[in-house]
Every structure is written in structure tokens, then in C-alpha cells.
Design a protein around this motif. Structure first.
Motif, PDB file in Angstrom:
ATOM      1  N   GLY A  13     -13.754   1.123  -6.470  1.00 53.61           N
ATOM      2  CA  GLY A  13     -12.492   1.413  -7.156  1.00 53.61           C
ATOM      3  C   GLY A  13     -11.732   2.567  -6.515  1.00 53.61           C
ATOM      4  O   GLY A  13     -10.512   2.506  -6.325  1.00 53.61           O
ATOM      5  N   ALA A  14     -12.443   3.630  -6.162  1.00 54.81           N
ATOM      6  CA  ALA A  14     -11.802   4.785  -5.532  1.00 54.81           C
ATOM      7  C   ALA A  14     -11.253   4.412  -4.148  1.00 54.81           C
ATOM      8  O   ALA A  14     -10.158   4.840  -3.772  1.00 54.81           O
ATOM      9  CB  ALA A  14     -12.794   5.934  -5.417  1.00 54.81           C
ATOM     10  N   LEU A  15     -12.008   3.607  -3.412  1.00 54.29           N
ATOM     11  CA  LEU A  15     -11.562   3.196  -2.079  1.00 54.29           C
ATOM     12  C   LEU A  15     -10.326   2.308  -2.160  1.00 54.29           C
ATOM     13  O   LEU A  15      -9.377   2.469  -1.377  1.00 54.29           O
ATOM     14  CB  LEU A  15     -12.688   2.489  -1.327  1.00 54.29           C
ATOM     15  N   LEU A  16     -10.308   1.374  -3.098  1.00 51.88           N
ATOM     16  CA  LEU A  16      -9.122   0.522  -3.271  1.00 51.88           C
ATOM     17  C   LEU A  16      -7.900   1.371  -3.610  1.00 51.88           C
ATOM     18  O   LEU A  16      -6.808   1.152  -3.071  1.00 51.88           O
ATOM     19  CB  LEU A  16      -9.369  -0.522  -4.364  1.00 51.88           C
ATOM     20  N   ASN A  17      -8.066   2.351  -4.496  1.00 50.30           N
ATOM     21  CA  ASN A  17      -6.981   3.259  -4.847  1.00 50.30           C
ATOM     22  C   ASN A  17      -6.492   4.018  -3.607  1.00 50.30           C
ATOM     23  O   ASN A  17      -5.291   4.116  -3.348  1.00 50.30           O
ATOM     24  CB  ASN A  17      -7.450   4.224  -5.937  1.00 50.30           C
ATOM     25  N   PHE A  18      -7.429   4.552  -2.838  1.00 49.92           N
ATOM     26  CA  PHE A  18      -7.100   5.278  -1.608  1.00 49.92           C
ATOM     27  C   PHE A  18      -6.332   4.385  -0.634  1.00 49.92           C
ATOM     28  O   PHE A  18      -5.310   4.791  -0.072  1.00 49.92           O
ATOM     29  CB  PHE A  18      -8.396   5.783  -0.951  1.00 49.92           C
ATOM     30  N   GLN A  19      -6.816   3.154  -0.431  1.00 53.35           N
ATOM     31  CA  GLN A  19      -6.160   2.249   0.509  1.00 53.35           C
ATOM     32  C   GLN A  19      -4.740   1.913   0.058  1.00 53.35           C
ATOM     33  O   GLN A  19      -3.818   1.892   0.868  1.00 53.35           O
ATOM     34  CB  GLN A  19      -7.002   0.981   0.700  1.00 53.35           C
ATOM     35  N   ARG A  20      -4.548   1.668  -1.217  1.00 54.65           N
ATOM     36  CA  ARG A  20      -3.196   1.369  -1.733  1.00 54.65           C
ATOM     37  C   ARG A  20      -2.264   2.564  -1.535  1.00 54.65           C
ATOM     38  O   ARG A  20      -1.127   2.406  -1.099  1.00 54.65           O
ATOM     39  CB  ARG A  20      -3.259   0.986  -3.201  1.00 54.65           C
ATOM     40  N   GLN A  21      -2.747   3.753  -1.858  1.00 53.45           N
ATOM     41  CA  GLN A  21      -1.933   4.965  -1.743  1.00 53.45           C
ATOM     42  C   GLN A  21      -1.581   5.292  -0.297  1.00 53.45           C
ATOM     43  O   GLN A  21      -0.598   5.988  -0.041  1.00 53.45           O
ATOM     44  CB  GLN A  21      -2.661   6.162  -2.371  1.00 53.45           C
ATOM     45  N   ASN A  22      -2.368   4.811   0.639  1.00 52.88           N
ATOM     46  CA  ASN A  22      -2.143   5.092   2.060  1.00 52.88           C
ATOM     47  C   ASN A  22      -1.588   3.896   2.826  1.00 52.88           C
ATOM     48  O   ASN A  22      -1.624   3.868   4.058  1.00 52.88           O
ATOM     49  CB  ASN A  22      -3.437   5.603   2.700  1.00 52.88           C
ATOM     50  N   ASN A  23      -1.080   2.912   2.080  1.00 51.39           N
ATOM     51  CA  ASN A  23      -0.473   1.711   2.681  1.00 51.39           C
ATOM     52  C   ASN A  23      -1.391   0.998   3.668  1.00 51.39           C
ATOM     53  O   ASN A  23      -0.968   0.560   4.733  1.00 51.39           O
ATOM     54  CB  ASN A  23       0.862   2.069   3.353  1.00 51.39           C
ATOM     55  N   LEU A  24      -2.651   0.881   3.293  1.00 55.22           N
ATOM     56  CA  LEU A  24      -3.644   0.152   4.078  1.00 55.22           C
ATOM     57  C   LEU A  24      -3.953  -1.158   3.364  1.00 55.22           C
ATOM     58  O   LEU A  24      -3.640  -1.317   2.182  1.00 55.22           O
ATOM     59  CB  LEU A  24      -4.934   0.976   4.205  1.00 55.22           C
TER      60      LEU A  24
END
Length: 137
Positions: free
Chosen positions: A92-103
Motif C-alpha cells: 500500500g505504501a509503495l503504490l501511494n509512493f508510485q502514484r505521488q511520483n508519477n510512476l
């Protein structure tokens, strides 16, 4: 003493042979340094992508980086366990990080995600050893 003539954009410049040789050595040294840096900046062979279900040092590095990222950004108050298994909390944290960083939000740490986690968070925080655990490009 030998003299070499070089033409640079239509202007003639004379150098003695020793200067020309010294310049060649400097150019060769610079080429070696550039090649060395290009190799070390590339992806590490043998470091595979990190994904759900994995465990070990790579996952631990990802968890530390996600917590560092979370502390650095307002509005994200979560903290994930740095216990090394890649479970739902890390996913969940990684998905959030990826979305916030346009990945690509795929919950996989590949070279693009790894670059941001390592170079922006882990390395500056003193976790340089994670370079050998997290995929980067």
C-alpha cells in the motif's frame, strides 16, 4: 624540440611534442574516468526487482526509504514496519509512493522506482549499502 601544429576552427596553434603527449594522457585519463562513472551509475547486475511476497535486505531498504519519504511529505502520516517481509502494508505504501511520483503504480520496485527511493532518500540518509539491494538504473 619537435613542434606540432593543430588547427582549431581555422586558427593555427603550435604546441611542442611534450605538451601534445601530455594532452593525450589527460584526454585518455578523462575517458577512463567517464567510462568508469558510466559503469558505476548503471544498473547493478544481479539486483532483481522487489515485489510482494519478497523478504530480505532489499525489502528492508524499500521500507526504510518509504518511511523516509513519508516523513518528508506533508499529508502522509503512515509508518510501515521495517521488518523485511513485503506484505500488504509495504504494498500500500509503495503504490501511494508510485502514484505521488508519477510512476507506474504496480507495487514493484524496478529501476525507475528504485532510483527515486535510493538517490533521493536512502543515500542522503546514510544508507549507501542499500545500493546493492535496491534496483537502480
Amino acid at each position: 624540440m619537435s613542434i606540432c601544429a593543430l588547427s582549431i576552427q581555422g586558427e593555427e596553434m603550435k604546441l611542442d611534442m611534450r605538451s601534445a603527449l601530455r594532452g593525450g594522457v589527460v584526454a585518455a585519463s578523462a575517458a577512463v574516468l567517464i567510462a568508469t562513472n558510466a559503469v558505476s551509475a548503471g544498473a547493478q547486475p544481479g539486483v532483481r526487482n522487489i515485489r510482494y511476497g519478497d523478504s530480505g535486505n532489499g525489502v528492508h531498504c524499500v521500507q526504510m526509504a518509504l518511511n523516509l519519504w513519508g516523513r518528508a511529505h506533508d499529508g502522509w502520516t503512515g509508518r510501515i514496519s521495517e521488518d523485511a517481509p513485503f506484505g500488504e502494508e509495504t504494498r500500500g505504501a509503495l503504490l501511494n509512493f508510485q502514484r505521488q511520483n508519477n510512476l507506474s503504480a504496480d507495487a514493484v520496485v524496478g529501476p525507475r522506482t528504485g532510483n527515486i527511493l535510493y538517490y533521493n532518500y536512502l543515500k542522503p540518509a546514510g544508507y549507501a549499502w542499500c545500493y546493492y539491494q535496491v534496483p537502480t538504473a
